[in-house]
Design a protein around this motif. Structure first.
Motif, PDB file in Angstrom:
ATOM      1  N   LEU A  22       5.569  -1.044   7.564  1.00 19.43           N
ATOM      2  CA  LEU A  22       6.462  -0.235   6.740  1.00 19.43           C
ATOM      3  C   LEU A  22       6.067   1.245   6.801  1.00 19.43           C
ATOM      4  CD1 LEU A  22       8.936  -0.623   4.946  1.00 19.43           C
ATOM      5  CD2 LEU A  22       7.399  -0.915   2.985  1.00 19.43           C
ATOM      6  N   PHE A  23       4.774   1.518   6.668  1.00 19.57           N
ATOM      7  CA  PHE A  23       4.305   2.902   6.760  1.00 19.57           C
ATOM      8  C   PHE A  23       4.549   3.461   8.165  1.00 19.57           C
ATOM      9  CE2 PHE A  23       1.140   1.890   3.192  1.00 19.57           C
ATOM     10  CZ  PHE A  23       1.779   2.694   2.267  1.00 19.57           C
ATOM     11  N   GLN A  26       8.376   4.196   8.345  1.00 22.04           N
ATOM     12  CA  GLN A  26       8.956   5.181   7.437  1.00 22.04           C
ATOM     13  C   GLN A  26       8.064   6.358   7.072  1.00 22.04           C
ATOM     14  OE1 GLN A  26      11.782   1.993   4.985  1.00 22.04           O
ATOM     15  NE2 GLN A  26      10.190   3.112   3.922  1.00 22.04           N
ATOM     16  N   THR A  31       7.967   5.841   1.844  1.00 19.95           N
ATOM     17  CA  THR A  31       7.781   4.439   1.485  1.00 19.95           C
ATOM     18  C   THR A  31       7.469   4.312  -0.004  1.00 19.95           C
ATOM     19  OG1 THR A  31       6.963   3.892   3.700  1.00 19.95           O
ATOM     20  CG2 THR A  31       6.425   2.355   1.928  1.00 19.95           C
ATOM     21  N   GLN A  35       9.406  -0.929  -2.106  1.00 19.67           N
ATOM     22  CA  GLN A  35       9.530  -1.391  -0.726  1.00 19.67           C
ATOM     23  C   GLN A  35       8.266  -2.119  -0.281  1.00 19.67           C
ATOM     24  OE1 GLN A  35      10.478   2.490   0.938  1.00 19.67           O
ATOM     25  NE2 GLN A  35      12.569   1.812   1.385  1.00 19.67           N
ATOM     26  N   LEU A  36       7.129  -1.602  -0.690  1.00 20.17           N
ATOM     27  CA  LEU A  36       5.869  -2.258  -0.338  1.00 20.17           C
ATOM     28  C   LEU A  36       5.780  -3.644  -0.973  1.00 20.17           C
ATOM     29  CD1 LEU A  36       3.423   0.763  -0.670  1.00 20.17           C
ATOM     30  CD2 LEU A  36       3.911  -0.502   1.426  1.00 20.17           C
TER      31      LEU A  36
END
Length: 203
Positions: A22-23, A26, A31, A35-36
């Motif tokens: 994710l990181f 984005q 982020t 979302q995490l």
């Protein structure tokens, strides 16, 4: 008797990998905690998140460490003196291009993308490991060019800083190509062409 807290319903190692993706995709600032939590899954709550990882910042640091110890190792060959200097640069470029196009993780390079991962001035220190990694790779390319000059593989008059900058710029540019969907086959062919710049400097 005090009631025990609900045990974690997620695998921490898998959770870190999901957060890394994710990181990577984005950046840090874009982020969110929501979302995490969604990426980690298992119905993790905010208190459980902070208990497991400390903070969003701490999790990002852990993700950077994992990336640098795994995916980023594709350029480690720049420091392998058992390889010829041209071979080391070419291998680093091809390995990086292949990694950036692989399935199973975001496209591009988290180290290159780190420039915009945490762009706010107050977050500069947070992304410092990525900045240091870029500098380390840049130094590795420069070292290869200088080895080429010392060994006689390149002409004595070769402009080492400029030639190293060309290869470094090309390497960083692979990230944009990968994000735009350019195939590894196309990148691989381009690497063959850019390495002709080395041959043009042969004494």
């Amino acid at each position: 008797m005090a009631q025990m807290g609900r045990p974690r319903s997620f695998d921490r190692d898998t959770a870190v990998e999901e957060a890394l993706h994710l990181f990577w995709e984005q950046g840090y600032e874009s982020t969110s905690l929501s979302q995490l939590k969604a990426a980690i899954g298992g119905g993790i709550t905010a208190p459980s998140f902070y208990a497991a990882f400390g903070s969003k910042e701490a999790l990002f640091k852990e993700c950077m460490e994992r990336y640098l110890a795994t995916y980023a190792q594709v350029t480690h060959c720049l420091w392998d003196t058992a390889l010829g200097p041209k071979q080391a640069i070419e291998l680093a470029l091809r390995r990086s291009a292949r990694m950036q196009c692989e399935r199973g993780h975001p496209k591009g390079c988290m180290v290159a993308l780190g420039v915009m991962s945490a762009p706010s001035p107050e977050l500069t220190a947070l992304s410092a490991p990525l900045t240091r990694s870029r500098a380390h790779t840049r130094a590795g390319i420069r070292a290869c060019v200088e080895r080429g000059i010392t060994s006689g593989e390149l002409a004595p008059a070769t402009d080492a800083p400029s030639l190293a900058c060309v290869f470094d710029s090309f390497l960083l540019g692979l990230t944009t190509l990968a994000r735009d969907g350019v195939t590894f086959k196309a990148m691989d062919a381009a690497i063959t062409q850019v390495m002709c710049l080395w041959d043009a400097q042969v004494s």
